[in-house]
Design an enzyme around this catalytic site. Structure first.
Site, PDB file in Angstrom:
ATOM      1  N   TYR A  72       0.880  -1.168   0.000  1.00  0.00           N
ATOM      2  CA  TYR A  72       0.000   0.000   0.000  1.00  0.00           C
ATOM      3  C   TYR A  72       0.915   1.215   0.000  1.00  0.00           C
ATOM      4  O   TYR A  72       1.736   1.386   0.914  1.00  0.00           O
ATOM      5  CB  TYR A  72      -0.894   0.006   1.240  1.00  0.00           C
ATOM      6  CG  TYR A  72      -1.903   1.130   1.244  1.00  0.00           C
ATOM      7  CD1 TYR A  72      -3.166   0.955   0.682  1.00  0.00           C
ATOM      8  CD2 TYR A  72      -1.600   2.373   1.791  1.00  0.00           C
ATOM      9  CE1 TYR A  72      -4.095   1.982   0.676  1.00  0.00           C
ATOM     10  CE2 TYR A  72      -2.519   3.410   1.786  1.00  0.00           C
ATOM     11  CZ  TYR A  72      -3.759   3.208   1.230  1.00  0.00           C
ATOM     12  OH  TYR A  72      -4.681   4.233   1.213  1.00  0.00           O
ATOM     13  N   THR A 108      11.411   1.190   2.598  1.00  0.00           N
ATOM     14  CA  THR A 108      11.428   2.596   2.213  1.00  0.00           C
ATOM     15  C   THR A 108      12.282   3.457   3.133  1.00  0.00           C
ATOM     16  O   THR A 108      12.500   3.104   4.302  1.00  0.00           O
ATOM     17  CB  THR A 108       9.984   3.149   2.234  1.00  0.00           C
ATOM     18  OG1 THR A 108       9.985   4.564   2.039  1.00  0.00           O
ATOM     19  CG2 THR A 108       9.317   2.878   3.569  1.00  0.00           C
ATOM     20  N   TYR A 134       2.520   5.326   6.717  1.00  0.00           N
ATOM     21  CA  TYR A 134       3.134   4.477   5.700  1.00  0.00           C
ATOM     22  C   TYR A 134       4.493   3.966   6.177  1.00  0.00           C
ATOM     23  O   TYR A 134       4.784   2.766   6.113  1.00  0.00           O
ATOM     24  CB  TYR A 134       3.277   5.259   4.392  1.00  0.00           C
ATOM     25  CG  TYR A 134       4.098   4.552   3.342  1.00  0.00           C
ATOM     26  CD1 TYR A 134       3.628   3.398   2.720  1.00  0.00           C
ATOM     27  CD2 TYR A 134       5.358   5.039   2.974  1.00  0.00           C
ATOM     28  CE1 TYR A 134       4.396   2.740   1.761  1.00  0.00           C
ATOM     29  CE2 TYR A 134       6.126   4.391   2.020  1.00  0.00           C
ATOM     30  CZ  TYR A 134       5.641   3.248   1.421  1.00  0.00           C
ATOM     31  OH  TYR A 134       6.405   2.600   0.479  1.00  0.00           O
TER      32      TYR A 134
END
Length: 280
Positions: A61, A102, A126
């Protein structure tokens, strides 16, 4: 070798499929319609039936701002629960899992580059879920590569390069923030390192992969639009408020990846090659 790709129709998954196709390597690609990674029983059954040697986990996502509110639950289900399900399933069949993380696992407050063993401290939803995904992989998988990347662009999905090129068609002046620093990453380079790690049997663990050299978003945009009839001006992040916190300085240290012998292009060279493909 039996290869499974999750998120096979996404920006990175598509790049990886094209790379494997070009090498004549067989794989099985899945997307949500084929395999709902948030369904633990479905994941376990699928992986047990297929018995992969490698799982390239590209499903994620990635709607960073929506993850703060309307997409918060889905963000959690896909990035944490889904990753945990795959890590457990990989361990059960002795498969290697390659998990893409990330720079957002870091808060961006550090002025030096971020090393692979620096302590994550995500400041948005996130980043939090991607870090929890890392922890799940480390807890449940026996053989894994965690590859942190940043500022991803590629041929097969929505990204900053396409946004800038599209805006230049309808605007003669653009403003882009100049107080967020990082390293752009081409999906082609990322896919190549994912397969390199498997092919070369690198030591399991965490790696950082982006293009070499660093920049801010204004510098990146200026390079993208260098031959366009548009002016680009720098502005501060305060002029572009967003729901999710963006790290101000999230330059990833590439020394561990470079030490493997993998050749990393500069972001300038990667962008030039990419634009030659798509900006016609």
């Amino acid at each position: 070798m039996k290869i499974l790709i999750t998120g096979a129709n996404g920006q990175l998954g598509t790049e990886l499929r094209h790379l494997l196709d070009s090498r004549g390597i067989e794989y099985r690609g899945t997307d949500v319609k084929d395999l709902d990674i948030t369904d633990a029983d479905a994941v376990d059954k699928y992986v047990q039936d297929f018995q992969p040697d490698v799982i390239y986990h590209c499903a994620a996502y990635t709607a960073v701002d929506k993850a703060e509110d309307e997409g918060k639950a889905l963000n959690q289900k896909i990035n944490v629960n889904g990753t945990e399900n795959l890590a457990k399933a990989a361990a059960a069949v002795d498969a290697t899992i390659v998990y893409i993380s990330t720079d957002y696992v870091f808060n961006g407050d550090k002025q030096e580059i971020y090393k692979v063993d620096d302590q994550p401290a995500p400041r948005n939803e996130y980043g939090r879920t991607k870090y929890e995904g890392e922890l799940a992989v480390q807890k449940y998988a026996k053989k894994y590569y965690i590859i942190r990347t940043s500022w991803v662009f590629g041929e097969y999905g929505h990204n900053f390069v396409y946004t800038m090129l599209d805006l230049a068609k309808t605007h003669d002046h653009l403003t882009v923030v100049d107080d967020q620093y990082g390293r752009p990453s081409w999906t082609k380079t990322l896919a190549e390192f994912m397969t390199f790690a498997i092919d070369k049997k690198l030591d399991y663990g965490i790696y950082h992969l982006s293009e070499d050299n660093s920049c801010n978003w204004y510098e990146f945009a200026s390079a993208i639009l260098a031959d366009k009839n548009v002016t680009v001006s720098p502005v501060s992040s305060a002029e572009y408020p967003q729901k999710a916190w963006r790290p101000r300085h999230s330059i990833l240290d590439l020394s561990k990846t470079k030490a493997t012998g993998f050749k990393i292009p500069t972001w300038q060279d990667a962008l030039k090659e990419f634009l030659a493909i798509v900006d016609k």
